[in-house]
Write an enzyme that holds these catalytic residues in place. Structure first.
Site, PDB file in Angstrom:
ATOM      1  N   SER A  64       6.184  20.868  39.245  1.00  0.00           N
ATOM      2  CA  SER A  64       7.242  21.063  38.246  1.00  0.00           C
ATOM      3  C   SER A  64       8.565  20.473  38.713  1.00  0.00           C
ATOM      4  CB  SER A  64       7.446  22.551  37.956  1.00  0.00           C
ATOM      5  OG  SER A  64       6.279  23.153  37.459  1.00  0.00           O
TER       6      SER A  64
HETATM    7  N1  SAH Z   1       3.420  25.721  39.900  1.00  0.00           N
HETATM    8  C1  SAH Z   1       2.995  24.361  40.112  1.00  0.00           C
HETATM    9  C2  SAH Z   1       3.015  23.550  38.832  1.00  0.00           C
HETATM   10  C3  SAH Z   1       1.650  23.100  38.548  1.00  0.00           C
HETATM   11  S1  SAH Z   1       1.293  22.339  37.006  1.00  0.00           S
HETATM   12  C4  SAH Z   1       3.757  23.701  41.242  1.00  0.00           C
HETATM   13  O1  SAH Z   1       4.741  24.285  41.708  1.00  0.00           O
HETATM   14  O2  SAH Z   1       3.366  22.612  41.681  1.00  0.00           O
HETATM   15  C5  SAH Z   1       0.308  23.584  36.242  1.00  0.00           C
HETATM   16  C6  SAH Z   1      -0.943  24.017  36.957  1.00  0.00           C
HETATM   17  O3  SAH Z   1      -1.551  25.029  36.160  1.00  0.00           O
HETATM   18  C7  SAH Z   1      -2.003  22.919  37.117  1.00  0.00           C
HETATM   19  O4  SAH Z   1      -2.343  22.790  38.456  1.00  0.00           O
HETATM   20  C8  SAH Z   1      -3.161  23.428  36.257  1.00  0.00           C
HETATM   21  O5  SAH Z   1      -4.430  23.081  36.773  1.00  0.00           O
HETATM   22  C9  SAH Z   1      -2.942  24.925  36.297  1.00  0.00           C
HETATM   23  N2  SAH Z   1      -3.591  25.683  35.228  1.00  0.00           N
HETATM   24  C10 SAH Z   1      -3.687  25.397  33.908  1.00  0.00           C
HETATM   25  N3  SAH Z   1      -4.367  26.353  33.252  1.00  0.00           N
HETATM   26  C11 SAH Z   1      -4.715  27.297  34.172  1.00  0.00           C
HETATM   27  C12 SAH Z   1      -5.446  28.517  34.125  1.00  0.00           C
HETATM   28  N4  SAH Z   1      -5.972  28.987  32.995  1.00  0.00           N
HETATM   29  N5  SAH Z   1      -5.613  29.208  35.273  1.00  0.00           N
HETATM   30  C13 SAH Z   1      -5.112  28.760  36.447  1.00  0.00           C
HETATM   31  N6  SAH Z   1      -4.408  27.600  36.562  1.00  0.00           N
HETATM   32  C14 SAH Z   1      -4.223  26.876  35.443  1.00  0.00           C
END
Ligand code: SAH
Length: 216
Positions: A64
């Site tokens: 993010s």
């Molecule tokens: N918090 C992260 C941002 C990651 S982007 C950081 O600091 O880097 C969003 C993430 O959510 C992705 O890795 C995606 O695979 C995950 N995601 C999406 N749907 C999800 C679900 N139902 N359960 C767990 N993770 C999920």
């Protein structure tokens, strides 16, 4: 890779930029000043690590934008030793920020490769976070109830299973909407069956999807 004077200097500039953009939670700013964001990305992309932008990681996901991390972390109103559940571990950067702020963090990721990599990154930095490979839509009731739940992927609507895992007085921070744009929404649980929602601007996240992906 380790932290460097150059990276520390770049973080100070990033923190100043976030202040200018309206972030005023000192604990959030201190955490961003402390956590080496470049270690959550491929070493080749060092020059992108302290720019206020989201950046691609593996499996088509993103780390993010620092501003977004700062807004979500501020909206959670984290206090030391709060129990926080994160849905969407991704690179692990947001989890590290919350751990740096003194929270007890539980984080769920649906991609197995990201789940493994993020654990390695946080362990090497000395943060103690509980990682889970699974579908965040289910939450983690056995570890709850939580003081805060943060979803770092775009939810088409407020996930009801998750608000049931909040303590009274607890807060869910979630970007709600479809792929184009989402509204940052806070749902505060004020009683057994009472919730207050508030909205905090537009953001763009990768989608929150059902099920798990065993790619490693
Ligand atoms: N918090 C992260 C941002 C990651 S982007 C950081 O600091 O880097 C969003 C993430 O959510 C992705 O890795 C995606 O695979 C995950 N995601 C999406 N749907 C999800 C679900 N139902 N359960 C767990 N993770 C999920």
């Amino acid at each position: 890779m380790t932290d460097t004077f150059e990276a520390k200097g770049k973080r100070k500039i990033l923190v100043a930029e976030l202040r200018q953009k309206g972030i005023n939670d000192e604990e959030v700013l201190r955490a961003i000043d402390t956590v080496p964001r470049h270690l959550f990305m491929d070493a080749a992309f060092f020059s992108h690590a302290y720019v206020d932008k989201a950046f691609p990681i593996t499996s088509g996901q993103t780390i993010s934008q620092p501003y977004t991390v700062a807004v979500q972390s501020s909206l959670l109103k984290v206090k030391k030793r709060d129990k926080i559940l994160e849905i969407g571990t991704g690179s692990g950067y947001q989890a590290a920020i919350l751990a740096e702020m003194g929270a007890k963090v539980y984080t769920i990721e649906r991609f197995r490769d990201l789940f493994i990599k993020a654990q390695r990154t946080l362990n090497s930095l000395g943060y103690s976070v509980d990682f889970f490979y699974g579908d965040g839509y289910e939450g983690k009731a056995q570890y709850g109830p939580f003081d805060g739940i943060i979803i770092t992927a775009a939810a088409p609507e407020i996930p009801m299973t998750l608000i049931r895992q909040l303590k009274t007085g607890g807060r869910l921070v979630v970007p709600v909407g479809n792929s184009g744009s989402q509204v940052m929404t806070v749902v505060e649980r004020t009683g057994e069956e009472s919730f207050i929602n508030s909205e905090h601007g537009n953001f763009i996240f990768v989608p929150m999807l059902k099920g798990i992906v065993n790619n490693n």
